[in-house]
Design a protein around this motif. Sequence first.
Motif, PDB file in Angstrom:
ATOM      1  N   GLY A   8       0.776  -1.226   0.000  1.00 45.06           N
ATOM      2  CA  GLY A   8       0.000   0.000   0.000  1.00 45.06           C
ATOM      3  C   GLY A   8       0.807   1.276   0.000  1.00 45.06           C
ATOM      4  N   GLY A   9       2.110   1.152   0.085  1.00 46.15           N
ATOM      5  CA  GLY A   9       2.935   2.350   0.043  1.00 46.15           C
ATOM      6  C   GLY A   9       2.979   2.956  -1.339  1.00 46.15           C
ATOM      7  N   GLY A  10       3.591   4.131  -1.429  1.00 45.58           N
ATOM      8  CA  GLY A  10       3.706   4.796  -2.720  1.00 45.58           C
ATOM      9  C   GLY A  10       4.051   6.252  -2.560  1.00 45.58           C
ATOM     10  N   LEU A  11       3.913   6.976  -3.659  1.00 50.62           N
ATOM     11  CA  LEU A  11       4.177   8.405  -3.690  1.00 50.62           C
ATOM     12  C   LEU A  11       2.852   9.160  -3.587  1.00 50.62           C
ATOM     13  N   VAL A  12       2.790  10.102  -2.676  1.00 51.80           N
ATOM     14  CA  VAL A  12       1.570  10.867  -2.475  1.00 51.80           C
ATOM     15  C   VAL A  12       1.929  12.319  -2.207  1.00 51.80           C
ATOM     16  N   GLN A  13       1.062  13.228  -2.594  1.00 54.44           N
ATOM     17  CA  GLN A  13       1.312  14.648  -2.347  1.00 54.44           C
ATOM     18  C   GLN A  13       0.991  15.004  -0.901  1.00 54.44           C
ATOM     19  N   PRO A  14       1.608  16.045  -0.386  1.00 54.94           N
ATOM     20  CA  PRO A  14       1.270  16.509   0.975  1.00 54.94           C
ATOM     21  C   PRO A  14      -0.229  16.748   1.097  1.00 54.94           C
ATOM     22  N   GLY A  15      -0.771  16.300   2.223  1.00 54.77           N
ATOM     23  CA  GLY A  15      -2.203  16.401   2.445  1.00 54.77           C
ATOM     24  C   GLY A  15      -2.984  15.197   1.961  1.00 54.77           C
ATOM     25  N   GLY A  16      -2.329  14.314   1.232  1.00 59.74           N
ATOM     26  CA  GLY A  16      -2.990  13.136   0.696  1.00 59.74           C
ATOM     27  C   GLY A  16      -3.107  12.012   1.710  1.00 59.74           C
ATOM     28  N   SER A  17      -3.647  10.880   1.236  1.00 56.42           N
ATOM     29  CA  SER A  17      -3.893   9.727   2.101  1.00 56.42           C
ATOM     30  C   SER A  17      -3.373   8.450   1.471  1.00 56.42           C
ATOM     31  N   LEU A  18      -3.042   7.507   2.326  1.00 57.82           N
ATOM     32  CA  LEU A  18      -2.691   6.152   1.906  1.00 57.82           C
ATOM     33  C   LEU A  18      -3.214   5.186   2.961  1.00 57.82           C
ATOM     34  N   ARG A  19      -3.457   3.958   2.546  1.00 57.72           N
ATOM     35  CA  ARG A  19      -3.782   2.912   3.504  1.00 57.72           C
ATOM     36  C   ARG A  19      -2.789   1.772   3.328  1.00 57.72           C
TER      37      ARG A  19
END
Length: 125
Positions: A8-19
């Motif tokens: 579930g990891g990855g690259l996300v922008q600030p303010g974003g979400s991941l699970r």
Amino acid sequence: QLQLVESGGGLVQPGGSLRLSCAASGFSLQYYTIGWFRQAPGKEREGVSCISASDESTHSEDSVKGRFTISRDNAKNTVYLKMNSLKPEDTAVYYCAADFAFRRCPRPATDYDYWGQGTQVTVSS
């Protein structure tokens, strides 16, 4: 063979979400305290969140409190870490770990018996 696998990891922008997911094989997660840890480059591994086997209580470190939520799905033999409002300082490799001694968390990393291989989380614009 006992195994923990994070995903579930990855690259996300600030303010974003991941699970993130922590799936177990060879044993049932529901009977054990599970912790999420992270390690950023050049830094020591630190605890993030955990869920106790004894009473399903949860704990999150101050740095993520109110933004990260740990949960357990016993039917899927998986523990999740939902991460909201991500910040660049959350960038790290995230690991899940199982404590087979049936102790309440939070606990130091040295108390955990089995570890996954980790999943990279990068928060960047």
